[in-house]
Design a protein around this motif. Sequence first.
Motif, short mmCIF file in Angstrom:
data_model
loop_
_atom_site.label_atom_id
_atom_site.label_comp_id
_atom_site.label_asym_id
_atom_site.label_seq_id
_atom_site.Cartn_x
_atom_site.Cartn_y
_atom_site.Cartn_z
N GLY A 1 0.54 -1.27 -0.28
CA GLY A 1 0.06 0.17 0.05
C GLY A 1 0.60 1.63 -0.09
N ALA A 2 0.27 2.30 0.70
CA ALA A 2 0.77 3.63 -0.31
C ALA A 2 2.01 3.78 1.49
CB ALA A 2 0.36 4.92 -0.09
N GLY A 3 1.76 3.76 2.45
CA GLY A 3 2.19 3.40 3.45
C GLY A 3 3.73 2.80 3.63
N GLY A 4 3.48 1.44 2.73
CA GLY A 4 4.52 0.57 2.36
C GLY A 4 5.30 1.37 1.41
N LYS A 5 5.24 1.76 0.38
CA LYS A 5 6.09 2.04 -0.57
C LYS A 5 6.51 3.53 -0.02
CE LYS A 5 3.71 0.26 -4.34
NZ LYS A 5 2.46 0.69 -5.63
N LEU A 6 6.07 4.11 1.11
CA LEU A 6 6.59 5.71 1.09
C LEU A 6 7.69 5.03 2.45
CD1 LEU A 6 6.79 8.18 1.28
CD2 LEU A 6 5.27 8.39 3.55
N LEU A 7 7.45 3.69 3.03
CA LEU A 7 8.68 3.60 4.05
C LEU A 7 9.64 3.08 3.48
CD1 LEU A 7 9.07 2.49 7.57
CD2 LEU A 7 8.29 1.02 6.89
N ARG A 8 9.50 2.15 2.35
CA ARG A 8 10.50 1.17 1.47
C ARG A 8 11.52 2.74 1.03
NH1 ARG A 8 7.40 -2.06 2.79
NH2 ARG A 8 8.21 -4.59 2.80
#
Length: 114
Positions: free
Chosen positions: A89-96
């Motif tokens: 999701g967007a949060g996982g992509k931002l974290l990576r």
Amino acid sequence: MARDNKRPLPQGERFFTPGASGLRKAVEQRSAVPMAYLFSQVPRWVAPAVLVVLLLIGFAVANPLGGLAALVVLAFVGWLAYLSWPSLGAGGKLLRVAMLAFLALLVATRFGAF
């Protein structure tokens, strides 16, 4: 001699991204054997322990040797991020992206780019 305590591969609907094109398909296919090896043959603690040691070397050694250690961590984390990207999701992509940017900055400072 084969190990008797092999872990089973993780369960899931599919290993490859459906409808993947060119580069993604090639990377996923080339990554299948190393990923299966990491999940089934290597003890669970080995990969995280090696990455932590390399990251600590990257922090502690302020020269190109530290940069090389951090570069290995960057490459491994980047590889995993690329493989997991379609399912995030967007949060996982931002974290990576944030983790990769941090590691790239660490590598750059160790090689004297800043």
